[in-house]
Design an enzyme around this catalytic site. Structure first.
Site, PDB file in Angstrom:
ATOM      1  CD  GLU A   1      -2.922   0.780   2.558  1.00  0.00           C
ATOM      2  OE1 GLU A   1      -2.943   0.035   3.247  1.00  0.00           O
ATOM      3  OE2 GLU A   1      -3.610   2.013   2.560  1.00  0.00           O
TER       4      GLU A   1
ATOM      5  NE  ARG B   1       2.635  -8.401  10.207  1.00  0.00           N
ATOM      6  CZ  ARG B   1       2.528  -7.214   9.312  1.00  0.00           C
ATOM      7  NH1 ARG B   1       3.480  -6.342   9.420  1.00  0.00           N
ATOM      8  NH2 ARG B   1       1.402  -7.001   8.676  1.00  0.00           N
TER       9      ARG B   1
ATOM     10  CE  LYS C   1       2.616   0.276   5.354  1.00  0.00           C
ATOM     11  NZ  LYS C   1       2.204  -0.132   4.009  1.00  0.00           N
TER      12      LYS C   1
HETATM   13  P1  ATP Z   1      -0.399  -1.625   6.956  1.00  0.00           P
HETATM   14  O1  ATP Z   1      -0.366  -1.818   8.353  1.00  0.00           O
HETATM   15  O2  ATP Z   1      -0.114  -0.267   6.317  1.00  0.00           O
HETATM   16  O3  ATP Z   1      -1.332  -2.615   5.949  1.00  0.00           O
HETATM   17  P2  ATP Z   1       1.709  -3.323   6.066  1.00  0.00           P
HETATM   18  O4  ATP Z   1       2.933  -3.560   6.824  1.00  0.00           O
HETATM   19  O5  ATP Z   1       1.030  -4.542   6.006  1.00  0.00           O
HETATM   20  O6  ATP Z   1       0.919  -2.306   6.489  1.00  0.00           O
HETATM   21  P3  ATP Z   1       1.613  -3.316   3.185  1.00  0.00           P
HETATM   22  O7  ATP Z   1       1.933  -2.230   2.254  1.00  0.00           O
HETATM   23  O8  ATP Z   1       0.242  -3.683   3.106  1.00  0.00           O
HETATM   24  O9  ATP Z   1       2.049  -2.814   4.748  1.00  0.00           O
HETATM   25  O10 ATP Z   1       2.365  -4.595   2.920  1.00  0.00           O
HETATM   26  C1  ATP Z   1       2.868  -5.080   1.622  1.00  0.00           C
HETATM   27  C2  ATP Z   1       3.009  -6.568   1.824  1.00  0.00           C
HETATM   28  O11 ATP Z   1       4.025  -6.829   2.710  1.00  0.00           O
HETATM   29  C3  ATP Z   1       1.591  -7.403   2.251  1.00  0.00           C
HETATM   30  O12 ATP Z   1       1.637  -8.529   1.550  1.00  0.00           O
HETATM   31  C4  ATP Z   1       2.249  -7.482   3.806  1.00  0.00           C
HETATM   32  O13 ATP Z   1       1.694  -8.853   4.264  1.00  0.00           O
HETATM   33  C5  ATP Z   1       3.884  -7.802   3.644  1.00  0.00           C
HETATM   34  N1  ATP Z   1       4.245  -7.290   4.949  1.00  0.00           N
HETATM   35  C6  ATP Z   1       4.186  -6.114   5.625  1.00  0.00           C
HETATM   36  N2  ATP Z   1       4.954  -6.362   6.748  1.00  0.00           N
HETATM   37  C7  ATP Z   1       5.586  -7.573   6.680  1.00  0.00           C
HETATM   38  C8  ATP Z   1       6.444  -8.107   7.739  1.00  0.00           C
HETATM   39  N3  ATP Z   1       6.750  -7.594   8.863  1.00  0.00           N
HETATM   40  N4  ATP Z   1       6.609  -9.402   7.604  1.00  0.00           N
HETATM   41  C9  ATP Z   1       6.455  -9.829   6.408  1.00  0.00           C
HETATM   42  N5  ATP Z   1       5.633  -9.513   5.560  1.00  0.00           N
HETATM   43  C10 ATP Z   1       5.083  -8.176   5.776  1.00  0.00           C
HETATM   44 MG    MG Z   2      -1.244  -4.280   4.757  1.00  0.00          MG
END
Ligand code: ATP
Ligand code: MG
Length: 569
Positions: free
Chosen positions: A41, A266, A276
């Site tokens: 995102e 994660r 974030k």
């Molecule tokens: P938000 O809380 O803003 O949704 P997010 O960390 O999920 O934050 P995204 O931009 O939606 O951010 O993440 C993109 C991809 O990265 C998603 O598929 C998410 O599951 C993965 N991702 C985010 N954080 C992690 C993490 N700490 N470990 C592994 N994968 C992650």
């Molecule tokens: Mg997300």
């Protein structure tokens, strides 16, 4: 097959996602095709957690001869910005992956997604609910109590089509109604209690401008976007496990390509926050210098700090993917960075806290060049010449006037080796009027040139040095963990996670002295300062007339020590 590759095979064979993909390929599912996506995102910069997801998605595509798309999940116009879209692409490329021509945006599908919503309404599977957001929240029920159906749940298809059209045309106020799926208000899974699919947001979107005033929810947009792109395996983090029944339900209502969602844990790291929202707070409130602050877990921060992208990929491979939600010790990440740098970086001499040494028996006005080995790990790296003369600098901590028992470095009357140079003996300590040591008068033994005594005499200490006049001045920044606490987010009642910030996470040393060759080091290059760690010129603040070096990582390896003790974190 070399041993290392075999290890990696073994690592991979343990990974449950790759097992599912391999089974699907073997069974000829989707014609044996594999397609994944990385769906950020655009509301922040990428961090090491995202790197795990990137390595997994792009890695699987590569290993199975498939494709991985980059898709911006830009369904929320309020928080998303073009700045992030650019930065995310740069960061993925830097990490070593490429989506070729498959750069997509969920917003590209708004028209198709809207059509899917209309299909659901026609089938009687979605309805416009005119309850207020509070009413919708209150009637959802709880884990122990079923929800209450909306009084608008049984609107006719015609009425729903008409209302949805008016929502799209901007004729309804924000918050006055939403489109909901008609599933089951009594489902034990809260996500299936008639989830919201579309809401009114009269906001300008960074790509579609004011074309739309209704926006799909994440759950609605995500699975359908996967379907539109022909994704076969949609890999996401564990918090979406409870959303999977909805993901499947939405897809099954329509005669379209059916991807499969698989969840993994994660990445969490000790001494780190990864949300974030929290990272944004650190940046906005000035706790760090920006998204590329070298102490942040962002890819920008790590790149600036000198972390090699290969090492980050290697780290992601080592941690693997599981369904177990654990916390990885940041010492492992630092260990992997160090291993990589140990192999590939040239060694250099630098003094962070200079103390002058005057060699009283070295001829005044003379100088020479000494041959220094560039990398003892790699004979091909050769040697270089480093200037040497009567006045030098050594590390202040390498001298003690009254040394304790196990201190083998310089002390009054004691002889030590200057690395690659000569044996020197401390003859006299020069002090200022307040008694501070300002210089050491030493003698050197010309017969020990190169660092060995022809008479076989030994010294216990070897210290590093630079030439006082030929060396260049620099600012050097040293880093500790940004958070002192292992789990910064665990705070006592009434506490704030920011209370766990480490006040000593940045130490700036001015007036450091570097061997002259370091003045010409290009941005992005990395070196080892002997005995001090791995360093890189700061790509942001370093200039030819004001050198700034960052310590990428110190030499002390906490992870390796833990391994030796047999306690694998
Ligand atoms: P938000 O809380 O803003 O949704 P997010 O960390 O999920 O934050 P995204 O931009 O939606 O951010 O993440 C993109 C991809 O990265 C998603 O598929 C998410 O599951 C993965 N991702 C985010 N954080 C992690 C993490 N700490 N470990 C592994 N994968 C992650
Ligand atoms: Mg997300």
């Amino acid at each position: 097959m070399p041993a290392e590759e075999k290890d990696e095979e073994a690592l991979r064979s343990l990974d449950f996602i790759r097992q599912i993909v391999a089974d699907d390929v073997a069974a000829g599912k989707h014609g044996g095709r594999v397609q994944t996506r990385f769906p950020p995102e655009p509301n922040g910069y990428l961090h090491i957690g995202h790197a795990k997801s990137i390595c997994l998605n792009f890695g699987i595509a590569r290993e199975f001869g498939g494709l991985c798309n980059l898709r911006f999940d830009d369904t929320n116009p309020v928080v998303e910005e073009e700045e992030y879209v650019k930065a995310i692409q740069e960061d993925i490329r830097w990490l070593g992956f490429d989506w070729d021509d498959r750069l997509f945006y969920a917003s590209d599908y708004f028209e198709t997604l809207h059509g899917y919503a209309v299909d659901l309404i026609r089938q009687g599977k979605a309805y416009v609910d005119s309850q207020s957001p509070e009413e919708i929240r209150e009637t959802r029920g709880s884990l122990t109590r079923p929800g209450t159906p909306s009084p608008f749940r049984d609107r006719t298809v015609e009425e729903n089509l008409d209302l949805f059209a008016r929502m799209r045309e901007g004729k309804m106020e924000e918050g006055s109604c939403v489109l909901r799926a008609k599933i089951d208000m009594a489902s034990p899974n809260m996500n299936l209690r008639d989830p919201v699919l579309y809401r009114i947001k009269k906001a300008t979107h960074h790509r579609t401008g004011d074309t739309w005033c209704i926006y799909p929810t994440y759950d609605f947009a995500h699975g359908y976007s996967d379907s539109i792109e022909g994704i076969t395996h949609s890999l996401c983090t564990l918090e979406f496990e409870n959303h999977r029944p909805l993901y499947d339900w939405l897809l099954q209502q329509l005669p379209i390509h059916q991807p499969r969602q698989i969840e993994f844990a994660r990445l969490n790291l000790t001494h780190t926050v990864m949300s974030k929202r929290k990272l944004l707070e650190l940046v906005k409130d000035g706790h760090v210098s920006g998204w590329d602050d070298p102490r942040l877990p962002t890819l920008r921060g790590m790149r600036r700090r000198g972390y090699p992208p290969e090492a980050l990929r290697r780290f992601c491979e080592i941690i693997g993917v599981t369904k177990f939600d654990g916390v990885t010790d940041i010492a492992l990440l630092e260990h992997v960075i160090r291993e990589q740098l140990n192999e590939e970086t040239p060694r250099r001499l630098a003094v962070l806290d200079p103390l002058k040494v005057i060699l009283t028996n070295y001829p005044e006005g003379e100088h020479e060049e000494l041959e220094c080995i560039n990398n003892p790990q790699n004979p091909d790296a050769g040697t270089r010449k480093v200037p040497f003369s009567r006045e030098l600098y050594i590390e202040r901590s390498d001298f003690l006037e009254a040394p304790p028992k196990k201190f083998f470095r310089l002390a009054p009357g004691r002889e030590v080796r200057l690395r690659y140079a000569y044996f020197i003996t401390c003859q006299n300590v020069v002090k200022d009027s307040s008694g501070n040591v300002v210089a050491l008068e030493c003698t050197y033994d010309p017969a020990t040139r190169g660092g060995d005594a022809p008479d076989g005499r030994k010294v216990k200490g070897t210290i590093h040095w630079v030439d006082a006049t030929a060396s260049v001045e620099a600012e050097v920044r040293l880093f500790e963990h940004l958070f002192a606490a292992e789990k910064p987010e665990e705070v006592p009642d009434g506490g704030d996670w920011k209370d766990n910030l480490n006040p000593a996470s940045l130490v700036v040393r001015h007036g450091c002295r570097l061997e002259p060759s370091l003045a010409d080091l290009a941005a992005g290059e990395r070196v080892q300062f002997e005995r001090l760690g791995y360093f890189t010129p700061d790509p942001v603040d370093s200039r030819p007339d004001r050198l700034v070096f960052l310590r990428t990582v110190a030499l002390k390896d906490k992870w390796a020590r833990m391994q030796k003790k047999g306690g694998r974190g």
